[in-house]
Design an enzyme around this catalytic site. Structure first.
Site, short mmCIF file in Angstrom:
data_model
loop_
_atom_site.label_atom_id
_atom_site.label_comp_id
_atom_site.label_asym_id
_atom_site.label_seq_id
_atom_site.Cartn_x
_atom_site.Cartn_y
_atom_site.Cartn_z
N GLY A 1 -35.57 -50.65 21.73
CA GLY A 1 -36.10 -51.02 23.03
C GLY A 1 -37.07 -52.18 22.87
O GLY A 1 -38.21 -51.99 22.48
N LEU A 2 -36.59 -53.39 23.19
CA LEU A 2 -37.36 -54.60 22.89
C LEU A 2 -37.70 -55.37 24.16
O LEU A 2 -37.65 -56.60 24.19
CB LEU A 2 -36.58 -55.49 21.92
CG LEU A 2 -36.18 -54.83 20.60
CD1 LEU A 2 -35.27 -55.75 19.80
CD2 LEU A 2 -37.42 -54.46 19.79
N ARG B 1 -40.70 -56.04 27.20
CA ARG B 1 -42.04 -56.62 27.07
C ARG B 1 -42.93 -55.78 26.16
O ARG B 1 -43.58 -56.29 25.24
CB ARG B 1 -42.66 -56.72 28.47
CG ARG B 1 -44.03 -57.36 28.52
CD ARG B 1 -44.42 -57.63 29.96
NE ARG B 1 -44.27 -56.43 30.78
CZ ARG B 1 -44.21 -56.43 32.10
NH1 ARG B 1 -44.25 -57.57 32.75
NH2 ARG B 1 -44.08 -55.31 32.78
N PRO C 1 -36.85 -47.46 28.86
CA PRO C 1 -37.33 -46.94 30.14
C PRO C 1 -37.26 -45.41 30.18
O PRO C 1 -36.31 -44.80 29.69
CB PRO C 1 -36.38 -47.58 31.15
CG PRO C 1 -35.89 -48.82 30.49
CD PRO C 1 -35.78 -48.48 29.04
N GLY D 1 -52.50 -50.01 28.41
CA GLY D 1 -53.06 -51.31 28.02
C GLY D 1 -52.28 -52.48 28.58
O GLY D 1 -52.82 -53.58 28.69
N LYS E 1 -51.51 -38.96 29.38
CA LYS E 1 -51.21 -40.26 30.00
C LYS E 1 -50.92 -40.09 31.48
O LYS E 1 -51.28 -40.95 32.30
CB LYS E 1 -50.01 -40.91 29.30
CG LYS E 1 -49.58 -42.26 29.90
CD LYS E 1 -50.73 -43.27 29.91
CE LYS E 1 -50.26 -44.71 30.12
NZ LYS E 1 -49.52 -44.93 31.35
N HIS F 1 -54.22 -39.79 33.09
CA HIS F 1 -54.81 -41.14 33.00
C HIS F 1 -54.34 -41.99 34.17
O HIS F 1 -55.13 -42.69 34.83
CB HIS F 1 -54.39 -41.77 31.67
CG HIS F 1 -54.50 -43.26 31.59
ND1 HIS F 1 -53.61 -44.11 32.23
CD2 HIS F 1 -55.38 -44.07 30.94
CE1 HIS F 1 -53.95 -45.36 31.98
NE2 HIS F 1 -55.01 -45.37 31.20
N ASN F 2 -53.04 -41.96 34.47
CA ASN F 2 -52.52 -42.77 35.55
C ASN F 2 -53.01 -42.29 36.91
O ASN F 2 -53.24 -43.09 37.81
CB ASN F 2 -50.99 -42.77 35.51
CG ASN F 2 -50.45 -43.68 34.42
OD1 ASN F 2 -51.15 -44.00 33.46
ND2 ASN F 2 -49.20 -44.08 34.54
N GLU G 1 -56.31 -43.72 37.27
CA GLU G 1 -56.13 -45.15 37.55
C GLU G 1 -55.88 -45.38 39.04
O GLU G 1 -56.46 -46.30 39.64
CB GLU G 1 -54.95 -45.67 36.72
CG GLU G 1 -54.56 -47.10 36.93
CD GLU G 1 -53.28 -47.41 36.18
OE1 GLU G 1 -52.23 -47.59 36.85
OE2 GLU G 1 -53.31 -47.44 34.94
N TYR G 2 -55.05 -44.53 39.65
CA TYR G 2 -54.78 -44.67 41.08
C TYR G 2 -56.08 -44.57 41.88
O TYR G 2 -56.33 -45.36 42.80
CB TYR G 2 -53.84 -43.56 41.55
CG TYR G 2 -52.40 -43.68 41.18
CD1 TYR G 2 -51.99 -44.37 40.04
CD2 TYR G 2 -51.41 -43.09 41.96
CE1 TYR G 2 -50.65 -44.45 39.70
CE2 TYR G 2 -50.07 -43.16 41.62
CZ TYR G 2 -49.69 -43.84 40.49
OH TYR G 2 -48.37 -43.92 40.15
#
Length: 300
Positions: A7-8, A10, A68, A119, A169, A172-173, A176-177
């Protein structure tokens, strides 16, 4: 050490580059031949398929998946599973649901590490924050790679058993919201309030010593600098939402009140209704570009 990366995109390319920069070896594969060529130009050994990648790895096969979340992870594991044994390690660095990670761990003989990654593209230079779940021995084995991909030894830790990395995580999100919503509402009041304010100047001042300074606030400053105090043609459609939904669903199951996270999620969904124009949502839209380089929806 030697790492296989599947998986390459971004984020996957960032993993490859940071591991190479730390003087480790990388074998890289992606369905895109162009992406494989980019990794090869950076110094990785290119592979032509999942099976070819496994064949190119040594006896201790350590493989990082950056595909994904969802069906792509399952499809990749279906190819990998027959090729691996209990001495191998697979890292899922995507945004998978924690329950999917526990299920996947049972489907392969290899040790499975679910790795929540935060990040965004800024991690290319700064490194990521990595929240890892899975067997202790496998985490210890991959520590040199985690040191390379993260901001350093303090940028990663083992959260607990399989599932715990993506669980942390997920929450964490959700946080973030809520933070994005709080900044959005504050700047909306400033924009609509009784003074004609330069919001870039406000954000810059807050970022220098104020209690509420943060990277998200730095991204607010960037947004006002590049788009203007009125945010120009940035629309109030805020994309995303799956991890916030998971957070709220888990909170309901555990009977833990998360009213701020829930309201932030509701605002995000509300932004998709026609004829809306909330400034706070427009800022949240632009902030997603700031930290993740997600496309900015704009008014037509």
């Amino acid at each position: 050490m030697q790492l296989g990366v599947i998986g390459l995109g971004r984020m996957g390319q960032i993993v490859v580059n940071r591991v190479l920069d730390a003087d480790h070896d990388v074998v890289a594969f992606d369905l895109s031949a162009e992406a494989v060529a980019t990794a090869a130009d950076a110094g990785a050994e290119p592979a032509e398929s999942v099976e070819d990648l496994v064949d190119r790895l040594g006896d201790d096969r350590r493989i990082w998946l950056m595909v994904p979340a969802g069906k792509a992870v399952d499809a990749t594991l279906d190819e990998l599973a027959p090729l691996l044994d209990a001495e191998d390690v697979v890292v899922d660095g995507g945004n998978s649901h924690f329950e999917a990670s526990t299920r996947r761990a049972e489907s392969v003989d290899a040790a499975y590490l679910d790795c929540g990654t935060s990040g965004g593209p800024a991690g290319a230079e700064l490194g990521f924050s990595l929240m890892v779940g899975g067997p202790q021995w496998a985490y210890d084995e991959l520590t040199p790679v985690f040191d390379a991909v993260a901001t350093g030894p303090d940028g990663h830790d083992r959260m607990g058993p399989v599932g715990s990395g993506h669980y942390v995580k997920m929450v964490h999100n959700g946080v973030e919201y809520a933070l994005m919503q709080a900044y959005g509402e504050g700047f909306e009041l400033l924009a609509e309030g009784r003074y004609d304010l330069d919001l870039e100047a406000v954000a810059r001042t807050w970022n220098n010593g104020a209690v509420i300074r943060s990277w998200l606030l730095e991204l607010c400053e960037e947004a006002f600098r590049e788009e203007g105090t009125d945010l120009g043609d940035v629309s109030d459609h805020v994309a995303g939402g799956s991890t916030g939904t998971w957070t709220v669903q888990e909170a309901l199951e555990q009977e833990v009140p998360v009213p701020l996270i829930y309201q932030a999620l509701a605002e995000r969904f509300g932004s998709r209704a026609p004829e809306t124009g909330r400034f706070s949502r427009r800022l949240a839209n632009r902030l997603r570009y700031g930290f993740g380089r997600h496309e900015v929806a704009r008014e037509e």
